[in-house]
Design a protein around this motif. Structure first.
Motif, mmCIF file in Angstrom:
data_model
loop_
_atom_site.group_PDB
_atom_site.id
_atom_site.type_symbol
_atom_site.label_atom_id
_atom_site.label_comp_id
_atom_site.label_asym_id
_atom_site.label_seq_id
_atom_site.Cartn_x
_atom_site.Cartn_y
_atom_site.Cartn_z
ATOM 1 N N ILE A 156 -48.337 -44.945 -28.172
ATOM 2 C CA ILE A 156 -47.324 -43.893 -27.927
ATOM 3 C C ILE A 156 -47.215 -43.532 -26.700
ATOM 4 C CG2 ILE A 156 -46.659 -41.699 -28.547
ATOM 5 C CD1 ILE A 156 -48.023 -42.231 -31.399
ATOM 6 N N GLN A 157 -48.432 -43.331 -26.054
ATOM 7 C CA GLN A 157 -48.612 -42.791 -24.706
ATOM 8 C C GLN A 157 -47.956 -43.899 -23.718
ATOM 9 O OE1 GLN A 157 -52.652 -41.782 -23.466
ATOM 10 N NE2 GLN A 157 -52.086 -40.458 -21.750
ATOM 11 N N GLU A 158 -48.355 -44.963 -23.934
ATOM 12 C CA GLU A 158 -47.716 -46.151 -23.189
ATOM 13 C C GLU A 158 -46.149 -46.003 -23.020
ATOM 14 O OE1 GLU A 158 -46.913 -50.661 -23.198
ATOM 15 O OE2 GLU A 158 -48.766 -50.144 -24.146
ATOM 16 N N GLU A 159 -45.479 -45.767 -24.138
ATOM 17 C CA GLU A 159 -44.275 -45.787 -24.462
ATOM 18 C C GLU A 159 -43.438 -44.520 -23.749
ATOM 19 O OE1 GLU A 159 -41.931 -48.168 -25.144
ATOM 20 O OE2 GLU A 159 -43.088 -49.627 -26.237
ATOM 21 N N VAL A 160 -44.033 -43.439 -23.949
ATOM 22 C CA VAL A 160 -43.631 -42.251 -23.572
ATOM 23 C C VAL A 160 -43.641 -42.024 -21.986
ATOM 24 C CG1 VAL A 160 -44.100 -39.400 -23.332
ATOM 25 C CG2 VAL A 160 -44.270 -40.916 -25.651
ATOM 26 N N SER A 161 -45.164 -42.572 -21.526
ATOM 27 C CA SER A 161 -44.872 -42.536 -19.876
ATOM 28 C C SER A 161 -43.882 -43.456 -19.238
ATOM 29 C CB SER A 161 -46.429 -43.090 -19.496
ATOM 30 O OG SER A 161 -47.276 -42.018 -20.057
ATOM 31 N N ALA A 162 -43.938 -44.514 -19.777
ATOM 32 C CA ALA A 162 -42.720 -45.482 -19.073
ATOM 33 C C ALA A 162 -41.311 -44.838 -19.260
ATOM 34 C CB ALA A 162 -42.824 -46.732 -19.701
ATOM 35 N N CYS A 163 -40.925 -44.157 -20.238
ATOM 36 C CA CYS A 163 -39.674 -43.555 -20.592
ATOM 37 C C CYS A 163 -39.451 -42.422 -19.552
ATOM 38 C CB CYS A 163 -39.707 -43.261 -22.125
ATOM 39 S SG CYS A 163 -37.961 -42.421 -22.313
ATOM 40 N N LEU A 164 -40.687 -41.596 -19.486
ATOM 41 C CA LEU A 164 -40.173 -40.397 -18.403
ATOM 42 C C LEU A 164 -40.383 -40.851 -17.017
ATOM 43 C CD1 LEU A 164 -42.945 -37.901 -20.068
ATOM 44 C CD2 LEU A 164 -40.312 -37.831 -20.554
ATOM 45 N N ALA A 165 -40.915 -41.894 -16.679
ATOM 46 C CA ALA A 165 -40.635 -42.286 -15.420
ATOM 47 C C ALA A 165 -39.414 -42.812 -15.045
ATOM 48 C CB ALA A 165 -41.676 -43.439 -15.079
ATOM 49 N N GLN A 166 -38.823 -43.458 -16.164
ATOM 50 C CA GLN A 166 -37.386 -43.884 -15.826
ATOM 51 C C GLN A 166 -36.462 -42.679 -15.702
ATOM 52 O OE1 GLN A 166 -36.406 -46.242 -19.253
ATOM 53 N NE2 GLN A 166 -37.527 -48.258 -18.442
ATOM 54 N N LEU A 311 -38.256 -25.724 -24.501
ATOM 55 C CA LEU A 311 -39.163 -25.548 -23.165
ATOM 56 C C LEU A 311 -38.221 -25.268 -21.941
ATOM 57 C CD1 LEU A 311 -42.000 -28.090 -24.275
ATOM 58 C CD2 LEU A 311 -42.371 -25.812 -24.164
ATOM 59 N N GLY A 312 -37.314 -26.032 -21.845
ATOM 60 C CA GLY A 312 -36.312 -25.964 -20.722
ATOM 61 C C GLY A 312 -35.780 -24.577 -20.756
ATOM 62 N N LEU A 313 -35.535 -23.725 -21.648
ATOM 63 C CA LEU A 313 -35.002 -22.316 -22.084
ATOM 64 C C LEU A 313 -36.136 -21.523 -21.670
ATOM 65 C CD1 LEU A 313 -32.439 -22.873 -24.602
ATOM 66 C CD2 LEU A 313 -31.893 -22.445 -22.418
ATOM 67 N N HIS A 314 -37.505 -21.752 -21.979
ATOM 68 C CA HIS A 314 -38.490 -20.783 -22.084
ATOM 69 C C HIS A 314 -39.606 -21.494 -21.303
ATOM 70 C CE1 HIS A 314 -36.754 -18.469 -25.487
ATOM 71 N NE2 HIS A 314 -36.237 -19.631 -25.834
ATOM 72 N N HIS A 315 -39.455 -21.045 -19.724
ATOM 73 C CA HIS A 315 -40.448 -21.607 -18.820
ATOM 74 C C HIS A 315 -41.844 -21.250 -18.902
ATOM 75 C CE1 HIS A 315 -41.967 -22.815 -14.869
ATOM 76 N NE2 HIS A 315 -41.456 -23.893 -15.147
ATOM 77 N N ASP A 316 -41.857 -19.708 -19.435
ATOM 78 C CA ASP A 316 -43.033 -19.252 -19.734
ATOM 79 C C ASP A 316 -43.808 -19.944 -20.888
ATOM 80 O OD1 ASP A 316 -41.304 -18.398 -21.490
ATOM 81 O OD2 ASP A 316 -42.483 -16.673 -22.239
ATOM 82 N N VAL A 317 -43.308 -20.410 -21.887
ATOM 83 C CA VAL A 317 -43.924 -21.122 -22.756
ATOM 84 C C VAL A 317 -44.697 -22.578 -22.283
ATOM 85 C CG1 VAL A 317 -43.717 -22.338 -25.030
ATOM 86 C CG2 VAL A 317 -42.811 -20.190 -24.648
ATOM 87 N N LEU A 318 -43.573 -23.271 -21.219
ATOM 88 C CA LEU A 318 -44.194 -24.380 -20.803
ATOM 89 C C LEU A 318 -45.187 -24.169 -19.907
ATOM 90 C CD1 LEU A 318 -43.401 -27.463 -20.088
ATOM 91 C CD2 LEU A 318 -41.890 -26.823 -18.370
ATOM 92 N N GLN A 319 -45.296 -23.153 -19.059
ATOM 93 C CA GLN A 319 -46.444 -22.842 -18.406
ATOM 94 C C GLN A 319 -47.921 -22.567 -19.077
ATOM 95 O OE1 GLN A 319 -45.346 -23.943 -15.560
ATOM 96 N NE2 GLN A 319 -45.925 -22.298 -14.258
ATOM 97 N N LYS A 320 -47.667 -21.935 -20.345
ATOM 98 C CA LYS A 320 -48.709 -21.956 -21.162
ATOM 99 C C LYS A 320 -49.297 -23.093 -21.637
ATOM 100 C CE LYS A 320 -49.130 -18.156 -23.822
ATOM 101 N NZ LYS A 320 -48.820 -17.126 -24.831
ATOM 102 N N VAL A 321 -48.355 -24.109 -21.880
ATOM 103 C CA VAL A 321 -48.743 -25.585 -22.482
ATOM 104 C C VAL A 321 -49.538 -25.996 -21.574
ATOM 105 C CG1 VAL A 321 -48.128 -27.657 -23.047
ATOM 106 C CG2 VAL A 321 -46.956 -25.851 -23.884
ATOM 107 N N ILE A 449 -48.126 -36.054 -28.330
ATOM 108 C CA ILE A 449 -48.226 -36.849 -27.161
ATOM 109 C C ILE A 449 -47.011 -36.535 -26.235
ATOM 110 C CG2 ILE A 449 -48.513 -39.014 -26.237
ATOM 111 C CD1 ILE A 449 -50.038 -39.822 -28.874
ATOM 112 N N PHE A 450 -45.835 -36.499 -26.785
ATOM 113 C CA PHE A 450 -44.740 -36.367 -26.037
ATOM 114 C C PHE A 450 -44.675 -35.001 -25.351
ATOM 115 C CE2 PHE A 450 -40.409 -34.972 -25.757
ATOM 116 C CZ PHE A 450 -39.775 -36.071 -25.254
ATOM 117 N N THR A 451 -45.084 -34.030 -25.828
ATOM 118 C CA THR A 451 -45.263 -32.724 -25.240
ATOM 119 C C THR A 451 -46.375 -32.723 -24.092
ATOM 120 O OG1 THR A 451 -44.838 -31.660 -27.380
ATOM 121 C CG2 THR A 451 -45.339 -30.330 -25.588
ATOM 122 N N VAL A 452 -47.373 -33.346 -24.332
ATOM 123 C CA VAL A 452 -48.397 -33.356 -23.360
ATOM 124 C C VAL A 452 -47.715 -33.975 -22.099
ATOM 125 C CG1 VAL A 452 -50.423 -34.373 -22.750
ATOM 126 C CG2 VAL A 452 -50.187 -33.203 -24.715
#
Length: 492
Positions: A156-166, A311-321, A449-452
């Motif tokens: 999962i981590q391999e697929e997600v990382s490759a996708c986000l890079a794209q 998370l795009g609408l609530h940057h404060d939550v993203l920062q807490k993550v 994993i996707f969120t991380v």
């Protein structure tokens, strides 16, 4: 032509069809009223049954959430309607839903609409009952054990990382929802069915994704199998999917050992069938595999898209993550690319709460279908034997007394444990009872994993602001959630 002939022609042209229509409406009303069980003193729930034969199916399919919200405001937590050719009672609220979910095999039994049963097939887990369901679920659950999930984490981590890079190289506008669906489809194909990346060309993968979209669009349709009908289109798309899955099954049968070092869900099903000396039923295997792919990528794609939106609408939550990731050594420095595992993921409590809050506000599946095995009493009304029962997940979340400020995105509400009795059926994104989602632990791991990976590699802007969500039948953004992604600087 004489005057009498003109009158006769007018009567035949206008009056007779009107009389036939009124007669049909009256017969429909009598049919709907006759559904009440006279042996039960309680009345039917309030509500309307719509047009003859069609009921209220067309309104529900066209309006979806707007239709359901209107019904809830007008009739409350339990009401009658007529959907997909069947008299139906829709139920919401923790206490009402508890009776339905805990009444499996005793008060109710699963029964999806005829179109769903026809397209997915009688051999899939959702359509099995009693011992068959228990037996099949036990086999499939082996693919979602903690040890199995540990094997899936690096994939999962391999697929997600490759996708986000794209995504980071995609330019000023990326349509999030279609991209997330492709990502989740690849993950489900690898983990659940054992497809290796080299087995599918980009064109072949896209053909399968499009076939799944067509099948899912037509899952809930009138049970009329004629050219160009929803059911016809759904079956045609399903046949494309079945053909590809059969290729994979036959390839597995020719191999002795799985390629990925772990046994996927399809492999486990095949081995169980062969180990018991049973004849390998290709149709049931194809139906089970199709169901796994449906549950393993459509619902997670919906949830992951909602995560990006919130998370795009609530940057404060993203920062807490990100702060939580930093504390665990997952955000910056030499550990930025640290491989995740089950132990690390289980320590990410706040990230888990973000996922829960996303599933509370935007559950991918809006509800589930049952049929009343006998006339049952619920909240002062009767539900006659043989009627369909829909329990609503989204409405139950909306009306739960457990949650304050229900419209607010606030993951902290899940940081404090709630009393088990009050929360058990107030928060049901994966259903409940004997038929709770078989892959819910897989979905939680995948979404975490996707969120991380998203939080530690990307910043993004929603180009259209808060999305309008639609249900068809999975929840998704009408505009496909256009966004601009840039690399995360590492500063919080």
């Amino acid at each position: 032509m004489g005057f009498s002939a003109l009158v006769a022609s007018a009567l035949c042209t206008f009056l007779l069809p009107l009389l036939l229509f009124l007669a049909a409406v009256r017969l429909w009303d009598l049919y709907c009223a006759s559904g009440r069980d006279p042996s039960c003193p309680l009345p039917l729930p309030p509500g309307t049954m719509g047009l003859p034969f069609f009921g209220e199916t067309l309104q529900m399919v066209l309006q979806r959430r707007k239709f359901l919200q209107m019904k809830r405001r007008k009739y409350g937590f339990i009401y009658k309607t007529h959907l997909f050719g069947r008299p139906t009672v829709r139920v919401m609220g923790a206490e009402n839903v508890r009776h339905i979910l805990l009444g499996e095999h005793r008060l109710v039994s699963v029964q999806w609409p005829a179109s769903v049963r026809t397209i997915l097939g009688s051999g899939c887990l959702s359509n099995l009952h009693n011992g068959q369901h228990k037996h099949r679920k036990k086999v499939i659950m082996q693919a979602f054990s903690r040890d199995a999930l540990q094997h899936y984490v690096p994939v999962i981590q391999e697929e997600v990382s490759a996708c986000l890079a794209q995504w980071l190289g995609a330019g000023p506008c990326l349509l999030v929802y279609p991209e997330v669906k492709r990502l989740m489809f690849r993950i489900a194909m690898r983990i659940l069915l054992g497809f290796q990346p080299r087995q599918a060309s980009p064109d072949g993968e896209q053909q399968l994704v499009e076939a799944f979209e067509e099948m899912i669009r037509n899952l809930f349709s009138l049970p009329i199998d004629v050219p160009f009908s929803g059911l016809y289109r759904g079956l045609r798309a399903r046949n494309i999917i079945h053909a590809k899955i059969e290729e994979n099954i036959r390839a597995k049968m020719a191999r002795k050992e799985p390629e990925g070092g772990y046994k996927d869900a399809l492999q486990l099903l095949m081995e169980h069938t062969q180990g018991n000396g049973e004849q390998l039923n290709m149709q049931e295997l194809k139906e089970s595999a199709t169901e796994l792919l449906f549950g393993g990528h459509e619902t997670t794609a919906s949830a992951a898209t909602s995560l990006i939106a919130f998370l795009g609408l609530h940057h404060d939550v993203l920062q807490k993550v990100r702060k939580e990731l930093q504390v665990k050594g997952l955000l910056s420095g030499p550990n930025q690319e640290k491989q995740l595992d089950m132990e690390v993921l289980e320590q990410l409590k706040y990230t888990g709460c973000v996922i829960k809050e996303t599933l509370r506000l935007s559950p991918p599946v809006p509800g589930g279908f049952r049929i009343a095995l006998k006339t049952l009493e619920l909240n002062g009304y009767q539900i006659p034997k043989g009627w369909n029962v829909i329990y609503s997940i989204c409405d139950t979340h909306d009306v739960a007394d457990l949650f304050t400020d229900k419209d607010e995105f606030n993951p902290d509400r899940f940081m404090s444990p709630s009393p088990e009795d009050s929360s058990r059926f107030s928060f049901i994104p994966f259903g409940g009872g004997l038929r709770s989602c078989v892959g819910k632990e897989f979905a939680k791991v995948l979404l975490k994993i996707f969120t991380v990976e998203l939080a530690r590699s990307c910043d993004w802007q929603l180009l259209n602001g808060p999305p309008t969500m639609k249900t068809g039948p999975i929840v998704y953004p009408v505009d496909n959630l256009p966004a601009k992604f840039i690399g995360f600087s590492g500063q919080i």
